[in-house]
Structures are given as C-alpha cells and as structure tokens.
Enzyme design. Structure first.
Site, short mmCIF file in Angstrom:
data_model
loop_
_atom_site.label_atom_id
_atom_site.label_comp_id
_atom_site.label_asym_id
_atom_site.label_seq_id
_atom_site.Cartn_x
_atom_site.Cartn_y
_atom_site.Cartn_z
CB THR A 245 -0.91 0.03 1.25
OG1 THR A 245 -1.52 1.31 1.34
CG2 THR A 245 -0.15 -0.23 2.54
CB SER A 246 0.62 4.48 -1.80
OG SER A 246 -0.74 4.77 -1.53
CD GLU A 247 -3.92 5.62 2.88
OE1 GLU A 247 -4.19 6.67 3.47
OE2 GLU A 247 -4.72 4.69 2.74
CG HIS B 3 -11.30 5.47 5.35
ND1 HIS B 3 -11.19 4.75 4.17
CD2 HIS B 3 -10.10 6.08 5.52
CE1 HIS B 3 -9.97 4.91 3.66
NE2 HIS B 3 -9.28 5.71 4.46
ZN ZN Z 1 -7.12 6.09 3.97
#
Ligand code: ZN
Length: 362
Positions: free
Chosen positions: A161-163, A184
């Site tokens: 994941t980029s996060e 979220h």
């Molecule tokens: Zn997010």
C-alpha cells in the site's frame, strides 16, 4: 486422525483452566501453537505433570502477549534470508492475525472498497503490511508484503500500500508503535472531516485505554508530508484523526491497534448521539487526573499530566495542529472555575461545547 486444535480451542481451554497436555500433543494450527508457547508449553511435549492429588490444576492467571519481539541487530540481511524469514512459521502467525483484523475492520464497516491498511513491525528495519488495491475483509496471508522503514518492498508478490509511509512515520517516531491500523470508520471520520476531536472528561474508558485523540492537518494520503504530520503526533497520541481523511491508531500488537480504532469510533459515535440529547456533561479534572494516572500505570503514554495545567486538562484537544476551532478551546478554560459544589457541570460550558461541535458537524 487426531483432533485439530485451533487458537479458539486453546483459548477456551485456557479460559476453563483445563489441562493442555492433549492439545500440546495434538495437531495444531499455527496460531494455536503460538498460544501454547505463550503459556510456556512446548507443542509436541506433554504439559506439566498432572496434580497427583487429582484436584484440578491451578494455572497462574496471565495475559497473553501478542507483541512481536525481535532481537535488535538480528534482522535478516540477504535476499534469501529475508525470503526465508518472510515465509517462516512465526511470521505466518502475524500474517494470519493481520488478515483476521482486516476481516474485523471490514465486518464493522470501518473500510469500504480497497480502503484501510494494516502494519506490524517485525524487525529493526522490517514491517509487514497489507497490499494496495485489496479488500481488507478478504485477504489471505499470501497477499501480504514486507517493507523496510523507508517503504522499500523487500518481499511479497503483491505491491504494498502507498499509505504504508504514514504507518512508518509513526513507527519511526514512536518505538512502542509495533502495529498500526488505518481505516475510515464513519463517526470518527466525520469528526476528522469536521476538524474536531471529542472533548475530554466525558467517558472514563477512552481516557484510560485510548488517551487523548490527536488531529493531523490535511495532507495528501501516502505522501511524505502526511507521514511527517502524523508521525509527529504519534508520541502524544495513539489515535490520530487525519483531517478530511480517516483515522490511524497504533498499539503494541495488531489487536491492540485495532482496539484503539474501535474505541475511537465508539467514542465519536457516543458524542454524536449525546449532541442530539442536549450535549455532554463533563466530570471534573480531578477525576480525569485519576484516569490518566491509571493509563500511565498500564504502561500507556500520556503527555497531559506533564504538559497541561490542572485547569487545562478537560480542554484536552490538540490545538497545535488543528486548523479548525476546537471544542476544547472553550470547554474548560482556565478562566472557568471548578465544577459547582453540587456536582452539576456548568450549563453555559455544556452549551458552549454543544454549540461548537454542532456548528462544526453541520
Ligand atoms: Zn485512507
């Protein structure tokens, strides 16, 4: 064929205080094996001898420890060593736990589509993470990735994941952060979008198990700026609302980090409903002090007693990074005297909090 013991079977046996000899000698799932080891019982070896008196064996009560402990300086170095480590039984257990938590955040409706991500630190410079573009509810251990603390992928077949950079920002700033969960969830994300954090002095449990919720100003997800912004807050906050985005929480293991996420969203949901019932009534700063001391006794960080004046404790909101006005700015300022002797909170104070949060939630 002998019975296959799962982690749930072992947990049930431990809860009953039952003898674990049969389980230790039986067939075990990796997580069941890990649980037995945490009970100091070597799988494949008989448990301690039965009590000759015939009375039930008494087990010392002990909390299971799911925190991953590595040997400092002992990270695998070569590609072959990293690959072997990545597919080792001990890492398989962690991967299964990550998938399990992925399922739980999806079941709770905390993530939609491919949203959210999870990490667990497994070395000085090694972090397991979820891949990009995958539903967190349907991952398998083979989907997971391994990265270094700069975010370079070093093992795994799917791209990370980029996060992950935001998670790494937290881990670099706070060594106690062994796992991060980002999601979220609707209520907490609504607070993040509104740019407000729930005031303190409302409910005891979040004060003890969650601490003060932080608020990071908006930065593009996955960027170094977001990692810096969120990472800088990690020393003071285990739960951080990322403005206009979502929530990231850290803990000593993946379940712990996930609990913070549940605590955060439940707290925000309760505050939201409280607003519809006329607004919150706060308890006093003396009570909050007791709760913070309890939190510190449990080994969880809390900066408030060191950094805030007594009269600022109920203000507990992060005003340094918040771009929107905080409910805390008017909730319990130093100009406002102590709680009235009758124990009733100041009505004007309650109204101030209510108006401010309602205004921002609208
Ligand atoms: Zn997010």
């Amino acid at each position: 064929m002998s019975k296959l013991y799962t982690a749930r079977d072992i947990e049930a046996l431990i809860a009953k205080g039952a003898d674990l000899t049969d389980a230790a000698n039986g067939r075990l799932t990796p997580m069941a094996r890990d649980l037995l080891r945490q009970q100091k019982i070597k799988p494949g070896k008989p448990a301690a001898a039965a009590n000759p008196s015939g009375t039930p064996r008494i087990h010392e009560p002990a909390l299971p420890d799911y925190e991953y402990h590595w040997i400092p300086g002992g990270d695998p170095k070569t590609a072959a060593e990293i690959e072997k480590f990545f597919y080792s039984p001990e890492i398989q257990v962690i991967k299964e736990r990550i998938c399990h938590i992925g399922r739980r955040i999806w079941d709770k409706g905390y993530v939609d589509g491919n949203g959210g991500n999870i990490t667990v630190r497994v070395g000085d410079n090694l972090v397991l993470c979820t891949p990009t573009l995958i539903s967190k509810g349907f991952m398998t251990p083979d989907d997971l990735c391994l990265v270094d603390l700069d975010g370079n992928q070093v093992a795994g077949t799917r791209p990370r994941t980029s996060e992950v950079n935001t998670h790494l920002g937290i881990m670099k700033n706070e060594p106690k952060a062994k796992s991060c969960v980002h999601a979220h969830p609707v209520y907490a994300t609504a607070f993040a979008v509104a740019g407000v954090t729930p005031p303190a002095c409302l409910i005891p449990e979040p004060e003890v198990f969650l601490g003060e919720i932080g608020l990071a100003s908006y930065q593009t997800p996955g960027t170094p700026e977001n990692a810096r912004e969120v990472g800088a807050l990690a020393k003071k906050h285990q739960s951080i609302l990322m403005q206009n985005h979502g929530v990231i929480c850290w803990g000593k293991d993946v379940e712990d980090a996930y609990w913070k996420m549940e605590n955060t969203d439940a707290f925000c949901q309760t505050v939201t409903v409280t607003m519809q019932l006329g607004g919150p009534k706060q308890y006093g700063t003396d009570k909050l002090r007791e709760l913070i001391q309890l939190r510190q006794k449990l080994g969880m960080p809390d900066h408030r007693l060191d950094e805030l004046k007594e009269c600022e404790l109920c203000d507990a909101g992060d005003t340094t990074v918040n771009t929107a006005p905080q409910p805390s700015a008017s909730s319990c300022s130093c100009q406002i005297g102590p709680e009235p002797s009758g124990g009733e909170p100041d009505e004007a104070l309650v109204q101030q909090i209510t108006d401010l949060i309602m205004k921002q939630l609208k």
